[in-house]
Design a protein around this motif. Sequence first.
Motif, PDB file in Angstrom:
ATOM      1  N   ALA A   1      27.769  35.752  15.317  1.00 59.26           N
ATOM      2  CA  ALA A   1      28.000  35.289  16.694  1.00 59.26           C
ATOM      3  C   ALA A   1      29.079  36.085  17.405  1.00 59.26           C
ATOM      4  O   ALA A   1      29.513  35.693  18.481  1.00 59.26           O
ATOM      5  N   LEU A   2      29.517  37.207  16.823  1.00 59.24           N
ATOM      6  CA  LEU A   2      30.641  37.949  17.386  1.00 59.24           C
ATOM      7  C   LEU A   2      30.415  38.415  18.825  1.00 59.24           C
ATOM      8  O   LEU A   2      31.284  38.206  19.679  1.00 59.24           O
ATOM      9  N   PRO A   3      29.291  39.072  19.156  1.00 58.51           N
ATOM     10  CA  PRO A   3      29.125  39.525  20.546  1.00 58.51           C
ATOM     11  C   PRO A   3      29.195  38.380  21.563  1.00 58.51           C
ATOM     12  O   PRO A   3      29.851  38.501  22.593  1.00 58.51           O
ATOM     13  N   ALA A   4      28.524  37.277  21.268  1.00 55.65           N
ATOM     14  CA  ALA A   4      28.545  36.143  22.185  1.00 55.65           C
ATOM     15  C   ALA A   4      29.933  35.506  22.258  1.00 55.65           C
ATOM     16  O   ALA A   4      30.349  35.022  23.310  1.00 55.65           O
ATOM     17  N   THR A   5      30.678  35.517  21.153  1.00 52.86           N
ATOM     18  CA  THR A   5      32.027  34.958  21.142  1.00 52.86           C
ATOM     19  C   THR A   5      32.967  35.787  22.016  1.00 52.86           C
ATOM     20  O   THR A   5      33.747  35.238  22.803  1.00 52.86           O
ATOM     21  N   ILE A   6      32.912  37.102  21.896  1.00 54.19           N
ATOM     22  CA  ILE A   6      33.728  37.974  22.740  1.00 54.19           C
ATOM     23  C   ILE A   6      33.379  37.752  24.207  1.00 54.19           C
ATOM     24  O   ILE A   6      34.260  37.669  25.077  1.00 54.19           O
ATOM     25  N   ASN A   7      32.093  37.637  24.491  1.00 53.37           N
ATOM     26  CA  ASN A   7      31.665  37.396  25.865  1.00 53.37           C
ATOM     27  C   ASN A   7      32.199  36.063  26.386  1.00 53.37           C
ATOM     28  O   ASN A   7      32.604  35.955  27.554  1.00 53.37           O
ATOM     29  N   GLN A   8      32.239  35.051  25.531  1.00 57.99           N
ATOM     30  CA  GLN A   8      32.757  33.749  25.941  1.00 57.99           C
ATOM     31  C   GLN A   8      34.252  33.822  26.249  1.00 57.99           C
ATOM     32  O   GLN A   8      34.733  33.189  27.196  1.00 57.99           O
ATOM     33  N   PHE A   9      34.998  34.585  25.472  1.00 59.26           N
ATOM     34  CA  PHE A   9      36.419  34.779  25.758  1.00 59.26           C
ATOM     35  C   PHE A   9      36.612  35.492  27.096  1.00 59.26           C
ATOM     36  O   PHE A   9      37.520  35.162  27.868  1.00 59.26           O
ATOM     37  N   VAL A  10      35.782  36.494  27.367  1.00 49.71           N
ATOM     38  CA  VAL A  10      35.877  37.217  28.636  1.00 49.71           C
ATOM     39  C   VAL A  10      35.608  36.272  29.807  1.00 49.71           C
ATOM     40  O   VAL A  10      36.344  36.262  30.807  1.00 49.71           O
ATOM     41  N   ILE A  11      34.563  35.465  29.688  1.00 49.42           N
ATOM     42  CA  ILE A  11      34.234  34.510  30.753  1.00 49.42           C
ATOM     43  C   ILE A  11      35.363  33.511  30.949  1.00 49.42           C
ATOM     44  O   ILE A  11      35.739  33.180  32.084  1.00 49.42           O
ATOM     45  N   THR A  12      35.943  33.042  29.857  1.00 44.39           N
ATOM     46  CA  THR A  12      37.014  32.054  29.943  1.00 44.39           C
ATOM     47  C   THR A  12      38.232  32.623  30.651  1.00 44.39           C
ATOM     48  O   THR A  12      38.863  31.938  31.475  1.00 44.39           O
ATOM     49  N   PHE A  13      38.578  33.873  30.346  1.00 45.12           N
ATOM     50  CA  PHE A  13      39.732  34.480  31.016  1.00 45.12           C
ATOM     51  C   PHE A  13      39.490  34.598  32.521  1.00 45.12           C
ATOM     52  O   PHE A  13      40.387  34.317  33.331  1.00 45.12           O
ATOM     53  N   LYS A  14      38.297  34.987  32.917  1.00 52.64           N
ATOM     54  CA  LYS A  14      38.007  35.126  34.349  1.00 52.64           C
ATOM     55  C   LYS A  14      37.963  33.771  35.045  1.00 52.64           C
ATOM     56  O   LYS A  14      38.332  33.652  36.220  1.00 52.64           O
ATOM     57  N   GLU A  15      37.520  32.748  34.326  1.00 55.07           N
ATOM     58  CA  GLU A  15      37.402  31.431  34.944  1.00 55.07           C
ATOM     59  C   GLU A  15      38.746  30.734  35.137  1.00 55.07           C
ATOM     60  O   GLU A  15      38.800  29.678  35.765  1.00 55.07           O
ATOM     61  N   THR A  16      39.828  31.305  34.611  1.00 54.40           N
ATOM     62  CA  THR A  16      41.148  30.715  34.871  1.00 54.40           C
ATOM     63  C   THR A  16      41.476  30.733  36.362  1.00 54.40           C
ATOM     64  O   THR A  16      42.305  29.946  36.824  1.00 54.40           O
ATOM     65  N   SER A  17      40.831  31.626  37.121  1.00 51.38           N
ATOM     66  CA  SER A  17      41.095  31.694  38.563  1.00 51.38           C
ATOM     67  C   SER A  17      40.633  30.435  39.300  1.00 51.38           C
ATOM     68  O   SER A  17      41.072  30.181  40.422  1.00 51.38           O
ATOM     69  N   LEU A  18      39.764  29.628  38.667  1.00 49.75           N
ATOM     70  CA  LEU A  18      39.264  28.416  39.328  1.00 49.75           C
ATOM     71  C   LEU A  18      40.354  27.368  39.525  1.00 49.75           C
ATOM     72  O   LEU A  18      40.210  26.475  40.365  1.00 49.75           O
ATOM     73  N   VAL A  19      41.450  27.452  38.770  1.00 44.77           N
ATOM     74  CA  VAL A  19      42.484  26.431  38.890  1.00 44.77           C
ATOM     75  C   VAL A  19      43.186  26.494  40.235  1.00 44.77           C
ATOM     76  O   VAL A  19      43.917  25.571  40.602  1.00 44.77           O
ATOM     77  N   ILE A  20      42.969  27.569  40.999  1.00 47.39           N
ATOM     78  CA  ILE A  20      43.548  27.641  42.338  1.00 47.39           C
ATOM     79  C   ILE A  20      42.993  26.534  43.231  1.00 47.39           C
ATOM     80  O   ILE A  20      43.668  26.059  44.144  1.00 47.39           O
ATOM     81  N   ILE A  21      41.758  26.101  42.933  1.00 48.24           N
ATOM     82  CA  ILE A  21      41.113  25.070  43.753  1.00 48.24           C
ATOM     83  C   ILE A  21      41.841  23.733  43.633  1.00 48.24           C
ATOM     84  O   ILE A  21      41.867  22.949  44.584  1.00 48.24           O
ATOM     85  N   ILE A  22      42.462  23.477  42.486  1.00 49.84           N
ATOM     86  CA  ILE A  22      43.108  22.180  42.273  1.00 49.84           C
ATOM     87  C   ILE A  22      44.627  22.284  42.354  1.00 49.84           C
ATOM     88  O   ILE A  22      45.343  21.441  41.825  1.00 49.84           O
TER      89      ILE A  22
END
Length: 358
Positions: A281-302
């Motif tokens: 599951a390594l490729p998908a796991t790395i991709n999930q970490f990348v998505i999670t880092f980018k999604e930290t920007s959503l906290v600006i909404i709250i």
Amino acid sequence: MAITAQIEREGLLAVIRRRYFSSLSNAILSIVSFALLAYIFWTVFDWAILSAVFSDAGGPEACQQTDGACWAVIDSRWRLILFGLYPHEEHWRSGLACIVVVLMTVLSCIPRFWSGKAISIIWIGGFATFYFLMKGGIFGMPLVDEQQWGGLSLTVFIFVSTALVGMPLSIVFALLRRSELPWISRLTGLIIDSVRSLPLLTILFTFAVVLPFVLPDWASGDKLYRVILGSALFFAAYQAEIIRGGMQAVPKGQEEAAKALGIRYGARIRRILLPQAFKSALPATINQFVITFKETSLVIIIGFFEILASGNAAYGRGEWTFAYVEVYTFIALIYFAFVFSLSRYGAYLERRMDIGDR
């Protein structure tokens, strides 16, 4: 790798001629494409470097006298972008905390430390160091409340906290979903599918705003930690399915053989199943970490003052309102540095594991 091998075998000029100038139409298309790329590169290079203003010594007026980029806004507002509302005299703590996270990540990438015990020590120790540097209250450091955290350090804190809480939770979810007891596996599957069916922003808003209305005051906690729990739950729901897919790739005969040898459940999971599942599951796991880092920007909404909100504040003042492109470009480069490093490391791991299989 294939192109490199071709160049070594045939030579660079031969490969270029065969790939881009094999016919008249290909030659014309290649020349037009190269010319267009050269024009775009020169335009960006002239705007970003040759005609740009780098120092804020002349103030905003100096930028309005040129057609290039106004990097002077970064020179003037870089502390606000990187540290947000954190007290000015304590910025060294916020910067040092980010360095600790980078060091923690680098150590985690070294194969010598690839064991459950070593990784746990590195991440828990690094996170504790990061937290106490940011929070203070010990070793003579002034106490800084979470409401004053901001900029890059807050983005990093949310990402690391999400991974630190979400990864163990995802393993628990994956194991519970493959349980032999139907009511456990079905209930876990319902939780995972329910979380995955909701947008992350909905979950963050629920944990930040709605949850305090249904919980007693002593259990509601700080808004930042509620948001981290919501983000970790979302991460765990997706990562659990990734890990479960990796588990399904492990031949069933290995687990059956381990049972026949009398190996206990915990040892089977820890030594046989999970290592192979994570490898698959390594490729998908790395991709999930990348998505999670980018999604930290959503906290600006709250209402959190992370790096994107800090960037908005940096050009939001009257004299720098025209320099929003430069501010967002600077923030984009920061995101790119983190995400590109993660993706390249993931590619390195895939190559390393492929070599080990041969």
